[in-house]
Design an enzyme around this catalytic site. Structure first.
Site, mmCIF file in Angstrom:
data_model
loop_
_atom_site.group_PDB
_atom_site.id
_atom_site.type_symbol
_atom_site.label_atom_id
_atom_site.label_comp_id
_atom_site.label_asym_id
_atom_site.label_seq_id
_atom_site.Cartn_x
_atom_site.Cartn_y
_atom_site.Cartn_z
ATOM 1 N N ILE A 1 5.324 -5.682 -8.921
ATOM 2 C CA ILE A 1 4.100 -4.925 -9.196
ATOM 3 C C ILE A 1 3.351 -4.636 -7.901
ATOM 4 C CG2 ILE A 1 3.807 -5.877 -11.515
ATOM 5 C CD1 ILE A 1 1.470 -7.589 -10.310
ATOM 6 N N ASP A 2 3.658 -5.394 -6.849
ATOM 7 C CA ASP A 2 2.899 -5.262 -5.601
ATOM 8 C C ASP A 2 3.278 -4.023 -4.797
ATOM 9 O OD1 ASP A 2 1.421 -7.565 -6.025
ATOM 10 O OD2 ASP A 2 2.973 -8.844 -5.175
ATOM 11 N N GLY B 1 -2.805 -8.737 -6.012
ATOM 12 C CA GLY B 1 -2.451 -8.169 -4.709
ATOM 13 C C GLY B 1 -2.982 -9.059 -3.597
#
Lengths: 395, 395
Positions: A138-139, A184
């Site tokens: 997802i980063d 994040g």
């Protein structure tokens, strides 16, 4: 021709589409039925190979396979185990692979996992065992790929949550300062995604780890926005440089939780500006929400699962399948292969020159992100109003 | 016959379907076109009436109206203003109502708002102005109605989030203790909803404000579950009795945030049991998520908006429209009218005898909740992958 036995494992943190890659791989295996013996799934990442805990994926029912694209979490179980020069471990790995006559490993993960992939391919080449990586995170911080499967769905979740939290926050005339924290630690791609929202839903402030952040300027900005509008909506990456003391929770490894930046900023706003605050930490649903899975993301994840299989069958090893953008409008990406050793342990940060100010990103970023969040998937529900999920009965 | 001018306002916290009640009301107004002059919307709850900030809702475009059922927040703006015996305020209210020749007020809110409703109906009866209440609250704590519009969609959000967080949490062999906090200061209806999940998604522990809670027993339970399963998923109402010190954030009124129970429990588990912890506070998306709006809830909210209008047109005043369950299977509810004075300022808590243990609720609760979370609404999206929302250009 001898049939190839394949072993697939999943590694690192969940994404909304990691199981779509498995889905695509299984579709690909069906297409290449004549050249494949069995596709094994390794339970709990690489640990399943080390401990000989493999399951034949041909045993999964069609119903289970069809639910994979809407199943959050890591279907086969994940692991953060790091491969080192431990002879015993390598002997176990070799033993399992030889026992099941496996000549192709497919590893689905982020940059730590690509390091594992790299080590596996180098150690096992003498045995004729090939290794191909499938990206997921997802980063969005893998290098040598236009973007990473999992990112777009997480971004879509962020965009929608920020919009609904923002609308909710505007329900009262005398509003609060709302601080939304997004995953994040080092890369701010996800927090930046909120920039896609048009006014009046656009956050007033967006802070990424890659940008500038000073408490003094933050407070001045919040004060100004609040005076002008009676509210202020702030989006921050968890990794912005603020001292964490409020949350201070620990995970199973004794590592401090990366979460909590929003709470620190909230306390600061309470204390220094005397304004009312609400904090929302988006947390794990960011990477696990089938209702906001992007169709493009889901399809690309499946495509890469399939293409990794095909690459391995064709003799490739030590590579990761990656996405190469041909054009943004109309959107088109090709699949390419990159050396996994060049991906491992590297971090692609959000480009500093795409950060225009503390409240806006560049048009280039919009053009980059917009095609990726298009469309959704049809989510099948059960009789209690809940999404259905594929489930593995572990041995 | 003289046409009736109507004034509608929204009050209290947002729900996913409060704007569906406005939608239903507007459909009803179209049906009764011949007997209605104008339906005015009061901006920011009762404050719009006090300050003569009304807008004719006939000015809303069809496109805007059609988006109301998927629009979170409080479309016309909300308020927590409490009516007291302030002569000046009452004069202002009367002045606005007479200026616009309004003879029917419809108030959409929770138990505080029903108190406002009650006061309005008593003060204005001499002027021939009728007042009808429309219930809404995610807390499901209004008396004299089977359930409250807004609750079922929030419950559906909770059920789905707990499932996806639980699946996400099970991605690793060595799991964490996951503590999920759900809105509910006094009433535990929402946290209890997670009980609808079947194994293996069912939370290991559920704590409501209405049940027993001791830190010692909590820690013992967590320890036992963790030893047995390697993870433990806990769902708590924000209102369970734990001392809050970690979050300690303040809202615009200087009230301490009710959130944070999960953080306190997380710290306790870290400290006393040495186990890894993740906390997830579901926060405002619980009451604002169009993707998990229940169809039954949305339709009932619309129905009550319409029925409140019809009741008022028929001469009713000092009443709230409410739901009366005829049967659960097949599900059927009738609309009834109850005295708003008997609803105001009362709290319906979760029945203690529906709490069977620290991990399960009664079958009666399942039968109660199950029909309410059925179906969804079709959410229209914009080109950036985000839900569309109706928006009011305020004067």
């Amino acid at each position: 021709m001898k049939k190839t036995n394949v072993c697939y494992f999943q590694s690192g943190g969940p994404t909304a589409v990691i199981n779509s890659s498995l889905y695509g791989l299984l579709l690909g295996a069906k297409e290449k039925e004549s050249s494949i013996g069995e596709v094994y799934g390794s339970l709990d990442g690489i640990e399943g190979i080390i401990e000989d805990r493999l399951i034949p994926l041909s045993s999964l029912s069609e119903a289970t396979v069809s639910l994979l694209p809407q199943t959050p979490g890591v279907f086969l179980g994940s692991s953060r185990f790091k491969l080192h020069e431990d002879q015993q471990i390598w002997e176990k790995i070799t033993k399992t692979l030889q026992k099941h006559d496996i000549s192709l490993i497919l590893a689905n993960g982020g940059n730590d996992s690509m390091d594992t992939c790299d080590k596996l391919s180098r150690h096992l080449s003498d045995l004729g065992i090939r290794v191909v990586g499938i990206p997921k995170t997802i980063d969005n911080d893998l290098v040598l790929t236009d973007h990473c499967p999992g990112f777009a769905s997480a971004a879509k979740h962020v965009i929608n949550q920020v919009k609904l939290i923002s609308i909710d926050a505007h329900s009262y005339k005398k509003g609060k300062v709302v601080i939304i924290e997004v995953m994040g630690r080092e890369a701010g791609w996800l927090a930046a995604s909120a920039d896609l929202l048009p006014k009046p839903y656009h956050p007033d402030l967006i802070y990424l780890p890659e940008g500038e952040f000073s408490e003094r300027e933050f407070l001045t900005e919040v004060q100004n926005q609040y005076e002008r509008k009676g509210t202020c909506v702030v989006v921050v990456s968890e990794g912005i440089p603020v001292h964490h003391e409020t949350l201070a929770l620990y995970d199973s490894f004794g590592h401090a939780s990366p979460e909590g930046a929003a709470l620190e900023l909230g306390k600061l706003v309470n204390k220094k500006l005397g304004l009312g605050v609400r904090t929302v930490i988006l947390s794990t649903p960011v990477r696990a929400n089938p209702f906001l899975t992007s169709k493009v993301d889901s399809e690309e994840a499946a495509l890469l699962g399939k293409e990794a299989l095909f690459a391995g069958l064709n003799g490739d090893t030590g590579v990761m399948v990656a996405l190469e953008r041909v054009s943004s409008s109309p959107y088109r990406c090709n699949v390419k292969k990159v050396k996994v050793g060049e991906v491992a342990n590297k971090n692609r940060l959000f480009p500093k020159d795409w950060i225009l100010s503390s409240s806006s990103m560049s048009n280039e970023f919009h053009e980059y992100l917009l095609p990726l969040v298009q469309g959704g998937i049809d989510v099948r529900m059960d009789e209690s109003g809940c999404f259905l999920a594929a489930r593995l009965e572990k041995k």
